[in-house]
Design a protein around this motif. Structure first.
Motif, PDB file in Angstrom:
ATOM      1  N   GLY A  48       0.393  -2.117   3.664  1.00  0.00           N
ATOM      2  CA  GLY A  48       1.010  -1.494   4.834  1.00  0.00           C
ATOM      3  C   GLY A  48       0.220  -1.724   6.113  1.00  0.00           C
ATOM      4  N   VAL A  49      -1.104  -1.542   6.053  1.00  0.00           N
ATOM      5  CA  VAL A  49      -1.905  -1.740   7.272  1.00  0.00           C
ATOM      6  C   VAL A  49      -1.946  -3.219   7.655  1.00  0.00           C
ATOM      7  CG1 VAL A  49      -3.309   0.332   6.998  1.00  0.00           C
ATOM      8  CG2 VAL A  49      -4.073  -1.815   5.950  1.00  0.00           C
ATOM      9  N   THR A 172      -8.013  -6.733  20.818  1.00  0.00           N
ATOM     10  CA  THR A 172      -8.128  -6.728  19.365  1.00  0.00           C
ATOM     11  C   THR A 172      -7.441  -5.461  18.882  1.00  0.00           C
ATOM     12  OG1 THR A 172     -10.171  -7.986  19.314  1.00  0.00           O
ATOM     13  CG2 THR A 172      -9.712  -6.595  17.415  1.00  0.00           C
ATOM     14  N   ILE A 173      -6.557  -5.602  17.901  1.00  0.00           N
ATOM     15  CA  ILE A 173      -5.719  -4.491  17.453  1.00  0.00           C
ATOM     16  C   ILE A 173      -6.143  -4.061  16.058  1.00  0.00           C
ATOM     17  CG2 ILE A 173      -3.358  -3.706  17.048  1.00  0.00           C
ATOM     18  CD1 ILE A 173      -2.455  -6.085  18.821  1.00  0.00           C
ATOM     19  N   THR A 174      -6.342  -2.781  15.888  1.00  0.00           N
ATOM     20  CA  THR A 174      -6.691  -2.214  14.585  1.00  0.00           C
ATOM     21  C   THR A 174      -5.623  -1.205  14.187  1.00  0.00           C
ATOM     22  OG1 THR A 174      -9.063  -2.472  14.968  1.00  0.00           O
ATOM     23  CG2 THR A 174      -8.401  -0.913  13.265  1.00  0.00           C
ATOM     24  N   ARG A 180      -4.510  10.592   4.838  1.00  0.00           N
ATOM     25  CA  ARG A 180      -3.498  10.361   3.810  1.00  0.00           C
ATOM     26  C   ARG A 180      -4.042  10.818   2.464  1.00  0.00           C
ATOM     27  NH1 ARG A 180       1.978   9.267   2.842  1.00  0.00           N
ATOM     28  NH2 ARG A 180       2.149   8.374   0.758  1.00  0.00           N
ATOM     29  N   THR A 181      -3.311  11.658   1.776  1.00  0.00           N
ATOM     30  CA  THR A 181      -3.732  12.119   0.452  1.00  0.00           C
ATOM     31  C   THR A 181      -2.934  11.402  -0.623  1.00  0.00           C
ATOM     32  OG1 THR A 181      -2.165  13.965   0.535  1.00  0.00           O
ATOM     33  CG2 THR A 181      -4.423  14.392   1.293  1.00  0.00           C
ATOM     34  N   MET A 198      -7.020   9.745   0.445  1.00  0.00           N
ATOM     35  CA  MET A 198      -7.127   8.301   0.304  1.00  0.00           C
ATOM     36  C   MET A 198      -8.189   7.805   1.289  1.00  0.00           C
ATOM     37  SD  MET A 198      -4.068   5.481   0.744  1.00  0.00           S
ATOM     38  CE  MET A 198      -3.102   6.256  -0.570  1.00  0.00           C
ATOM     39  N   PRO A 199      -9.142   6.991   0.846  1.00  0.00           N
ATOM     40  CA  PRO A 199     -10.155   6.483   1.779  1.00  0.00           C
ATOM     41  C   PRO A 199      -9.501   5.806   2.967  1.00  0.00           C
ATOM     42  CG  PRO A 199     -10.733   5.933  -0.477  1.00  0.00           C
ATOM     43  CD  PRO A 199      -9.336   6.497  -0.521  1.00  0.00           C
ATOM     44  N   SER A 200     -10.066   6.019   4.148  1.00  0.00           N
ATOM     45  CA  SER A 200      -9.503   5.420   5.347  1.00  0.00           C
ATOM     46  C   SER A 200      -9.517   3.905   5.211  1.00  0.00           C
ATOM     47  CB  SER A 200     -10.312   5.837   6.577  1.00  0.00           C
ATOM     48  OG  SER A 200      -9.786   5.251   7.737  1.00  0.00           O
ATOM     49  N   MET A 201      -8.376   3.272   5.452  1.00  0.00           N
ATOM     50  CA  MET A 201      -8.299   1.821   5.355  1.00  0.00           C
ATOM     51  C   MET A 201      -7.678   1.262   6.619  1.00  0.00           C
ATOM     52  SD  MET A 201      -5.414   1.506   2.393  1.00  0.00           S
ATOM     53  CE  MET A 201      -6.523   2.302   1.238  1.00  0.00           C
ATOM     54  N   LEU A 202      -8.078   0.058   6.987  1.00  0.00           N
ATOM     55  CA  LEU A 202      -7.612  -0.507   8.245  1.00  0.00           C
ATOM     56  C   LEU A 202      -7.507  -2.024   8.143  1.00  0.00           C
ATOM     57  CD1 LEU A 202     -10.377  -1.839   9.605  1.00  0.00           C
ATOM     58  CD2 LEU A 202     -10.873   0.552  10.064  1.00  0.00           C
TER      59      LEU A 202
END
Length: 216
Positions: A48-49, A172-174, A180-181, A198-202
């Motif tokens: 998704g990210v 630069t886009i992140t 989020r659980t 849920m661990p932060s993901m990017l």
């Protein structure tokens, strides 16, 4: 005699043993199912990210392009826009209100919707309409139940582009998921499993044309 015979009887022992073992067996079995679903959510969030970052790089920026352009220095036309030349624009929803750096006036809800929902209809909620035809999917199509408030999109200066560039600076886009659980079917009420974050993901990419009509 009857008492000794009753004490020595093993009738029903299998049922008693099964009664003791069954809860543990069911918990293990259902636990495997739930943790398998948690892994599916992890994979969906990762994809998704990635999709969100890709869409953000070829779409109108969530912070209006005019605001982004005005943030970059213009004193030396043609000079590089140095890293950190302007403060990052952090765009997200808080409840039903979207804002970039806390300013709702500098937030394009339609641009955010395209990243969140892809090419489907724009709605003012967390809905994720079904895709049809050649519509491109958004983040929500890879992670069912995703909420807008869990998505954070950041535009920052990392030394790309030049001052007074016609299309504005190249940010630069992140794209990141926060707060989020994991969703569990069977273990949600057991030992606090419903509170596992849920661990932060990017995913981070370089902005391209930053316009909706840009090709993929």
């Amino acid at each position: 005699m009857m008492a000794r015979r009753f004490a020595a009887s093993e009738h029903g022992s299998a049922m008693v043993e099964m009664t003791i073992v069954a809860p543990l067996l069911f918990a293990l079995t259902l636990g495997f199912v739930d943790f398998g679903y948690a892994l599916y959510q992890w994979n969906g969030a990762t994809k998704g990210v990635q999709i969100g970052a890709r869409l953000a790089s070829i779409s109108d920026p969530v912070v209006p392009a005019t605001v982004l352009a005005a943030a970059a220095p213009t004193s030396v036309p043609g000079a590089p826009v140095a890293a950190g030349a302007y403060a990052p624009f952090v765009c997200k929803y808080t409840g039903s209100t979207g804002a970039c750096n806390g300013n709702s006036a500098n937030f394009d809800a339609n641009a955010f919707s395209r990243i969140f929902r892809g090419d489907t209809a724009v709605t003012n909620d967390d809905a994720c309409p079904a895709l049809s035809g050649t519509q491109r999917p958004g983040m929500c199509h890879f992670l069912p139940g995703l909420k807008r408030s869990e998505v954070v999109i950041t535009y920052s200066a990392t030394g790309l582009g030049f001052q007074t560039r016609l299309g504005g600076p190249v940010p630069t886009i992140t794209v990141e998921l926060q707060t989020r659980t994991f969703q569990f079917f069977f273990l949600s009420g057991l030992m606090g499993f419903q509170q596992i974050n849920m661990p932060s993901m990017l995913s981070t990419v370089t902005g391209e044309d930053l316009k909706t009509s840009a090709p993929t």
